[in-house]
Structure formats: structure tokens, C-alpha cells
Design a protein around this motif. Structure first.
Motif, mmCIF file in Angstrom:
data_model
loop_
_atom_site.group_PDB
_atom_site.id
_atom_site.type_symbol
_atom_site.label_atom_id
_atom_site.label_comp_id
_atom_site.label_asym_id
_atom_site.label_seq_id
_atom_site.Cartn_x
_atom_site.Cartn_y
_atom_site.Cartn_z
ATOM 1 N N ASP A 1 32.296 -5.729 -4.376
ATOM 2 C CA ASP A 1 31.556 -4.566 -3.902
ATOM 3 C C ASP A 1 32.204 -4.026 -2.620
ATOM 4 O OD1 ASP A 1 29.417 -2.787 -4.169
ATOM 5 O OD2 ASP A 1 28.206 -3.880 -2.718
ATOM 6 N N LEU A 2 32.511 -4.951 -1.706
ATOM 7 C CA LEU A 2 33.131 -4.568 -0.436
ATOM 8 C C LEU A 2 34.476 -3.874 -0.676
ATOM 9 C CD1 LEU A 2 32.831 -5.076 2.737
ATOM 10 C CD2 LEU A 2 34.523 -6.833 2.373
ATOM 11 N N ALA A 3 35.288 -4.475 -1.580
ATOM 12 C CA ALA A 3 36.616 -3.922 -1.852
ATOM 13 C C ALA A 3 36.507 -2.526 -2.453
ATOM 14 C CB ALA A 3 37.381 -4.847 -2.793
ATOM 15 N N ARG A 4 35.517 -2.364 -3.345
ATOM 16 C CA ARG A 4 35.309 -1.049 -3.964
ATOM 17 C C ARG A 4 34.944 -0.007 -2.915
ATOM 18 N NH1 ARG A 4 31.720 -2.609 -8.173
ATOM 19 N NH2 ARG A 4 32.907 -3.223 -9.982
ATOM 20 N N ILE A 5 34.037 -0.383 -2.014
ATOM 21 C CA ILE A 5 33.612 0.572 -0.988
ATOM 22 C C ILE A 5 34.799 0.902 -0.085
ATOM 23 C CG2 ILE A 5 32.004 1.014 0.909
ATOM 24 C CD1 ILE A 5 30.227 -1.216 -0.327
ATOM 25 N N GLU A 6 35.549 -0.153 0.293
ATOM 26 C CA GLU A 6 36.679 0.038 1.200
ATOM 27 C C GLU A 6 37.763 0.907 0.565
ATOM 28 O OE1 GLU A 6 38.558 -3.532 2.580
ATOM 29 O OE2 GLU A 6 38.118 -3.006 4.660
ATOM 30 N N ALA A 7 37.990 0.723 -0.735
ATOM 31 C CA ALA A 7 39.030 1.489 -1.418
ATOM 32 C C ALA A 7 38.537 2.895 -1.765
ATOM 33 C CB ALA A 7 39.468 0.750 -2.675
ATOM 34 N N GLY A 8 37.312 3.224 -1.358
ATOM 35 C CA GLY A 8 36.752 4.549 -1.645
ATOM 36 C C GLY A 8 36.409 4.714 -3.108
ATOM 37 N N ARG A 9 36.180 3.580 -3.812
ATOM 38 C CA ARG A 9 35.891 3.677 -5.231
ATOM 39 C C ARG A 9 34.424 3.434 -5.563
ATOM 40 N NH1 ARG A 9 39.174 0.073 -8.646
ATOM 41 N NH2 ARG A 9 40.704 -0.557 -7.109
ATOM 42 N N ALA A 10 33.587 3.286 -4.525
ATOM 43 C CA ALA A 10 32.167 3.071 -4.795
ATOM 44 C C ALA A 10 31.513 4.417 -5.038
ATOM 45 C CB ALA A 10 31.512 2.400 -3.602
ATOM 46 N N THR A 11 30.680 4.476 -6.073
ATOM 47 C CA THR A 11 29.988 5.743 -6.329
ATOM 48 C C THR A 11 28.750 5.804 -5.442
ATOM 49 O OG1 THR A 11 29.706 4.589 -8.403
ATOM 50 C CG2 THR A 11 30.355 6.900 -8.518
ATOM 51 N N ILE A 12 28.576 6.959 -4.847
ATOM 52 C CA ILE A 12 27.429 7.175 -3.964
ATOM 53 C C ILE A 12 26.646 8.344 -4.541
ATOM 54 C CG2 ILE A 12 26.796 7.929 -1.623
ATOM 55 C CD1 ILE A 12 28.251 5.512 -0.972
#
Ligand code: ADP
Length: 257
Positions: free
Chosen positions: A92-103
Motif C-alpha cells: 500500500d505504501l509503495a503504491r501511494i509513494e509511486a503515485g499509483r494509489a487511486t484516490i
């Protein structure tokens, strides 16, 4: 004028060096996040097989386990579940950091989210005789934010306030609207607090402060780094105040509608 020109040149050179260094650091951080994201997938798949088959062994009626084997399978299951939790958090952290988390931005009732989280976590608090006092009333603030992510962050703060509290302690949740159009939410506990020397690292990844004279509590040191990254994605702010042996207040601010 020669001296002045030389200084100007020097400045230009150091500005160029700085931007090259920044570019390199950004690329390295992106590579790290991508590596973590793909590694987490590679780790999760075999781990799910381990957990699945261990569960099957536990429940097979035709081949019941001997007492010693049952104990071993239980350890596989609890350690495996802990590892899966860690992998999920890192992913989850890596996704958010890589800008790949959907918001998903939406109009969100902050009070409703807080009271949902409090209901969910009250049983956990009761196990340690901790009281949760929720001062945030429903419909007191409408935010422009991601409901699921806000819930994730509030759960994180309250879970920490339970884990690092003293037996029979108190948790106070409060909210107010700031002058600059934000909702300021704070979770205060009467727990073990954080030593001054550890303050700069509180929101860093994998930082856990075990030097506390406290029973070891479960955790991965990922939760607060996720909160910080998420809040920043949601155009907000985080912070905390803490005194060792007295307690901590963790807060976040998110924009109003
Ligand atoms: P985890 O709880 O999984 O270890 P977090 O990222 O949520 O990870 O927190 C990092 C560390 O900060 C914790 O290990 C703990 O040492 C400290 N910490 C977090 N919240 C509190 C709190 N409310 N009171 C005291 N210490 C805390």
C-alpha cells in the motif's frame, strides 16, 4: 565586478548540481517504490498458498493433526498472517509513494467517519480497559476527501492510541475548523509517549521505538508513514506532540468542501 561575476557563476553551478542531485534522488525513490510494489506481489502469492494449505491441514477431518503438529500449524498460521499484514502495508505504501494509489475525492462527513471508527475499535479498547471519548459530532464538518482513506488514517491513529496507551487509559478525539479552511482532527492518548530523541523519525518508514519500558506490542512501523503520505496526497497536513510517559496527540488536517 570580477568577484561578483565569479560568485554568480559559482551560484549557477551549485544550482545545477542541486537539480541534478534532486533528479537522481527522485528517480531512485521511484525505482525503490516500483521494486517494492512488484516484490510484494511476488511474496503474497506463495504466502497465500502457505496459509491456505496450513488452514486445510488444520481442518481435515480424515487426517486429524497430532497435538504437536497442531501447535506447529498454529505457528505457521499466526506468523504467516503477520507477514501477510506487513506485505500488504508495504504494498500500500509503495503504491501511494509511486503515485499509483487511486484516490476518490468526495464530500465526506468527518464526524460520521470518526464515529464509525470509534464503534469499530471500542471492543479492542475495552480489552485494555481504555475509554474512548469522541467529541466530534456528526455533520460538524464536510470534507473534500477520500472517505476510505480518511477511515484508514483515523483507524491507524486510534489503534496506535490503544496499543501505546496504559491499561485503563483514556483516548480523546476532537475536531475543529481552522482559520485556513481545514478540519483539524486530533487523537490524544494518556499512553507511554515518545522520547524527544525519536521525534524526528516518527513518520518515517519501519521506525519503531522499542526502547520504551513497555510490553512489546505488535506492529510493523509502516502505519504512520502511510498516514503522512496519504494526507499529503489529499492536500492536508499531519503532526503530533508527545511527552514520554504522559501521552501523545496525533493530528491531521484536511480541506473542507
Ligand atoms: P507500528 O504501530 O506498526 O509500530 P506506526 O508507524 O503506526 O507503526 O508507529 C511507529 C512507531 O511510533 C510505533 O512503533 C511507536 O513506537 C510510535 N507510536 C506511534 N503512535 C504512538 C502513540 N500514540 N503513543 C506512543 N508511541 C507511538
Amino acid at each position: 565586478i570580477t568577484e561578483q561575476k565569479e560568485t554568480e557563476l559559482e551560484l549557477l553551478r551549485s544550482e545545477h548540481d542541486l537539480s541534478v542531485a534532486l533528479e537522481k534522488a527522485t528517480a531512485a525513490s521511484k525505482a525503490k517504490s516500483e521494486f517494492l510494489a512488484s516484490m510484494s506481489h511476488e511474496l503474497r502469492t506463495p504466502l497465500n498458498a502457505i496459509l491456505g494449505f496450513a488452514q486445510m491441514m488444520q481442518y481435515r477431518k480424515d487426517e486429524p493433526l497430532m497435538p504437536g503438529q497442531k501447535e506447529a500449524v498454529d505457528i505457521i498460521l499466526t506468523s504467516g498472517a503477520g507477514l501477510l499484514n506487513l506485505i500488504n502495508e508495504v504494498l500500500d505504501l509503495a503504491r501511494i509513494e509511486a503515485g499509483r494509489a487511486t484516490i476518490y475525492l468526495d464530500t465526506v462527513d468527518a464526524g460520521k467517519i470518526v464515529s464509525d471508527c470509534v464503534s469499530m475499535l471500542t471492543p479492542l479498547a475495552q480489552k485494555r480497559h481504555i475509554k474512548i471519548k469522541n467529541m466530534v459530532s456528526s455533520a460538524s464538518a464536510m470534507l473534500n476527501t477520500d472517505a476510505k482513506r480518511l477511515k484508514q488514517m483515523v483507524v491507524n491513529y486510534i489503534t496506535n492510541a490503544i496499543k501505546y496507551n496504559k491499561e485503563g487509559g483514556l483516548i480523546t478525539i476532537d475536531g475543529r475548523i481552522t482559520d485556513h479552511g481545514f478540519f483539524h482532527l486530533s487523537v490524544t492518548d494518556t499512553g507511554i509517549g515518545i522520547a524527544e530523541k525519536n521525534h524526528p523519525n516518527v513518520f518515517g518508514i519501519f521506525n519503531r521505538f522499542e526502547d520504551n519500558p513497555h510490553i512489546p506490542v505488535e506492529g510493523t512501523g509502516v502505519g504512520l508513514s502511510v498516514v503522512k503520505l496519504l494526507v499529503e496526497r489529499l492536500a492536508g497536513n499531519v503532526g503530533f506532540e508527545s511527552k514520554i510517559n504522559q501521552g501523545s496527540t496525533f493530528w491531521l488536517e484536511l480541506p473542507l468542501v
